[in-house]
Structure formats: C-alpha cells, structure tokens
Design a protein around this motif. Sequence first.
Motif, mmCIF file in Angstrom:
data_model
loop_
_atom_site.group_PDB
_atom_site.id
_atom_site.type_symbol
_atom_site.label_atom_id
_atom_site.label_comp_id
_atom_site.label_asym_id
_atom_site.label_seq_id
_atom_site.Cartn_x
_atom_site.Cartn_y
_atom_site.Cartn_z
ATOM 1 N N LEU A 333 45.535 6.541 29.440
ATOM 2 C CA LEU A 333 44.351 7.362 29.217
ATOM 3 C C LEU A 333 43.236 6.574 28.551
ATOM 4 O O LEU A 333 42.061 6.725 28.886
ATOM 5 N N LEU A 334 43.597 5.710 27.613
ATOM 6 C CA LEU A 334 42.612 4.998 26.787
ATOM 7 C C LEU A 334 42.446 3.537 27.198
ATOM 8 O O LEU A 334 41.889 2.745 26.438
ATOM 9 N N LYS A 335 42.887 3.193 28.379
ATOM 10 C CA LYS A 335 42.820 1.800 28.825
ATOM 11 C C LYS A 335 41.409 1.234 28.774
ATOM 12 O O LYS A 335 41.201 0.061 28.438
ATOM 13 N N SER A 336 40.414 2.049 29.097
ATOM 14 C CA SER A 336 39.045 1.531 29.134
ATOM 15 C C SER A 336 38.510 1.208 27.741
ATOM 16 O O SER A 336 37.534 0.461 27.619
ATOM 17 N N VAL A 337 39.126 1.744 26.689
ATOM 18 C CA VAL A 337 38.734 1.344 25.340
ATOM 19 C C VAL A 337 39.125 -0.111 25.113
ATOM 20 O O VAL A 337 38.312 -0.934 24.677
ATOM 21 N N SER A 338 40.380 -0.435 25.434
ATOM 22 C CA SER A 338 40.823 -1.816 25.300
ATOM 23 C C SER A 338 40.062 -2.742 26.248
ATOM 24 O O SER A 338 39.604 -3.821 25.860
ATOM 25 N N ASP A 339 39.910 -2.308 27.495
ATOM 26 C CA ASP A 339 39.220 -3.139 28.484
ATOM 27 C C ASP A 339 37.749 -3.333 28.138
ATOM 28 O O ASP A 339 37.141 -4.338 28.517
ATOM 29 N N GLY A 340 37.165 -2.371 27.441
ATOM 30 C CA GLY A 340 35.746 -2.453 27.114
ATOM 31 C C GLY A 340 35.440 -3.292 25.893
ATOM 32 O O GLY A 340 34.265 -3.617 25.647
ATOM 33 N N LEU A 341 36.438 -3.648 25.119
ATOM 34 C CA LEU A 341 36.178 -4.470 23.938
ATOM 35 C C LEU A 341 35.662 -5.840 24.361
ATOM 36 O O LEU A 341 36.272 -6.504 25.193
ATOM 37 N N PRO A 342 34.549 -6.268 23.787
ATOM 38 C CA PRO A 342 34.057 -7.611 24.107
ATOM 39 C C PRO A 342 35.079 -8.680 23.750
ATOM 40 O O PRO A 342 35.823 -8.549 22.771
ATOM 41 N N VAL A 343 35.121 -9.719 24.548
ATOM 42 C CA VAL A 343 35.998 -10.866 24.293
ATOM 43 C C VAL A 343 35.180 -11.947 23.597
ATOM 44 O O VAL A 343 34.031 -12.206 23.960
ATOM 45 N N ALA A 344 35.751 -12.556 22.597
ATOM 46 C CA ALA A 344 35.055 -13.622 21.876
ATOM 47 C C ALA A 344 34.546 -14.679 22.851
ATOM 48 O O ALA A 344 35.318 -15.226 23.631
#
Length: 427
Positions: A333-344
């Motif tokens: 359900l919350l995958k897009s929260v993790s996927d949306g986090l910017p990568v360093a």
Amino acid sequence: MNRTVRRTLVAAVLTPVAGAVMAGQSATAADRSAASQESVDRFDSGDQKLVDNLNARSQDKNIGSTFSGVVMDAESNEVIWGHDAQRALMPASNTKLATATAALTLLGPDHRFTTKVVYGDGTLTLVGGGDRTLTTADVTELAGSAADGLRHAGLDTVKVRVDDSLFAEPTLAEGWNSSYYDDQIAPVRSLVVDGKLVQDTAVDAGEVFAAQLAEQGIGVTGDVTRGQAAPTDFPVAEKQSAELSVIVEQMLKTSDNDIAETLLRATGIASGREATYEGGTAAVRDILTDRYGISVSNFEIHDGSGLSRSNRITARTVAEILDLTTDPRHSGLLKSVSDGLPVAGEAGSTLGPEWGRFDTANSECAVGQVKGKTGTLTGATALSGLTQGKDGRWKIFSFIENGSGAEGGAIKDSLDGLAATVNGCWA
C-alpha cells in the motif's frame, strides 16, 4: 501476526534497490548516558561503533542544541541510537511523509483525480477534481472533446465557467504567512493548470480552457466566471490524472507543497470530513493512530506540506511512519512512499547535487546508498530515511534540528554526515 513471524517476513522482503539503496548534543557524560538509555541494552561491536560515532557527530556546532534524532533497526524495531527522540520539533517537509501515508491509506494507490467538463444553458463548466498535476496539454484535450460536442450540436459559441467547489475557500493555515504565496505555494484550490503559483488557479485554468476552445474554432463570450455546475448539466469530457502512487512519488522527490496540500484536502474528503486543513489533519491523525498504532501524543500538524511553523513532530514518530514501508502488511500500500524518497546524489530530487547534498568528504561515500526526505524552513532542517548499514541490516533514521545559527548549507552537510554514519561508509 506475531512479532517473530513479522520480522522473518521483513527480512525476506527487504532487497536492495538502486544499488545499495532501499525501494543532539552529547558532550557530557550525562548526555551520553541519556542517549544510551534510548538505545538497545546490548550492541555488537558494529552497533557500538555506530552509537559512539553518532554521539560524537551529533555534537557538531552546525546542528545546535535543539535536536531530535533516532536510528532504528528495520527488522527488530529496536532503537539503536537516540537523542531526545521524543522531543517534538518543527519538522518542515518531513510532514509530507504523514500526508502521503494517510492519502494512500484512505484513497488507495490506484486512485485517480478526475477533471470534468459539463454543459448546460449555453455554458461549459470546467469542474476541478483536485488534480494538481493537470497540464495545458490535458486542458487542450478537454477543449477538443468539448468543441467536437458543441459542433455536433450545431453550436459555435459558449460561455465558460469554472467550478472549484470541491475544496473549501482558500485560507492561510495556522503557522503560515501571506508571503508564502509569492513563491512557496498557491492558494489551495481543486482546479489548477501547470502547477502555477497564481492567486486564482481556477480562473486561470478556465482562461486556458477558453483559449483552447478558441483555437478549436469555438467562440467564447464574456469573461470566465466561477460557479457550481448544475446537477442537470450534461457531461461532455473528462480527464483522469495519473495514479495516486505516481503523484505521491512526484510530491516526495521534489517536495511539492501544492501537491501535498491538495492530497491533504482529498484525504479529508475521503474520511468524511470537510476539504480543509482541519479536516485533512484530523484524518491524518486518525490514520496514524487507528490504522497503524502510531502515537500522536507529541504530534501536531496544521497543514499537509510542512510549511506551517506551528507543526511539531518527533524524530521517533517520523521514523515509525517510515518503518511502515518495511512492514509486509503495509509495504504494498505504501510502496510509493519508499519509492518517492530522494536518493542521495539523485539529480532532480531534493537530495541532488544541484542542492549541494552529500558532496562533502564525509558524506559523498553515501551517494546512491541513502534514501531520505528532506525538510527545510528558516530555523528548521530535517532529514529522515532508510539505508542499509555495513552490517547488512536495514536502518531507519530521522534527524530534526531547530534553531541552529549556522548557515543552511552547513546544517545540511552535517545531517548528510549523520546519514552517512548510519550507512557506515563514514566509519
């Protein structure tokens, strides 16, 4: 599901994404003791080294003394390190993590926002559905369909009206000031084109629509007006947004304030409340407590974007929200929260090189290794996210500082260094 089974499943589903990235002051002995009390009782040598490094590096003068920080083990949920982790501070855009979580939970990741055109009594009404990503190309498509319908009916002139009644009349949130409308955000309405920061985004959208009708050979009489579509108006065209999961990723990657406030109102509606700051924030609190069991005793928000200077969240709460993305019960359900986090080091995101992130001798080793949500207001800087440590275990961290007198870039460099410490590349 018991704790042991849950942790076994977590270990099974946590896999590296994008390389190695997953999809306060302690100067005195008393301070060190307080920090240790927030940590697990026993450490292996790697954890103890991490704790020692964080104890030392969180004393950085750039961070200042008003600091809330925590590092959690994603598999066991144990606190590895903490400093005033339950101290509620101004979180800036880390607030968006709560907003995104509530929106996805209530609306669902497949939800789409719909913009409509209806006709009645010689008037085409452009009806806003809360799609903050609507573009001129989308409006051109709507105008083309409407023009075809008018011509089919033997009409070549029309009036244009906009209906943005889905959301309450725009107001300033508590903790906002009117200067935000200059360059931070637009008054929150349910109709906007191209994300413009203008005072009346709905009328502006109507004018774009009218211009596109004219391009299609349909005459528009009079000015664009505002009013609610009648129940008897005939549907002419509609345009759906991308899925909510895509919109959430966009919001988090770029820390888009306007999308966040739109999602907050949509969340309020989905919870049966009004499309206001109050309705949306009440829904966020209920979702965190009732659905996920996260305490909101030290949690106070007045908007969805984190622009409010009256917002207060603890580092522990932010970390617990991020921890939901590692739980098999919620990770889909919350995958897009993790996927949306910017990568360093990711260009185009708020952790990109254009913002001077992860570019110091101590933090550049974490490029591609850390995912994190930034937060920046005058007097407040935050960085919260996930990384895989050198011990192979996934760690969740949240660092929030308020009131440091240091230059903004120096504060961010110090928080990046803490994240690199959690990763273990700055050993």
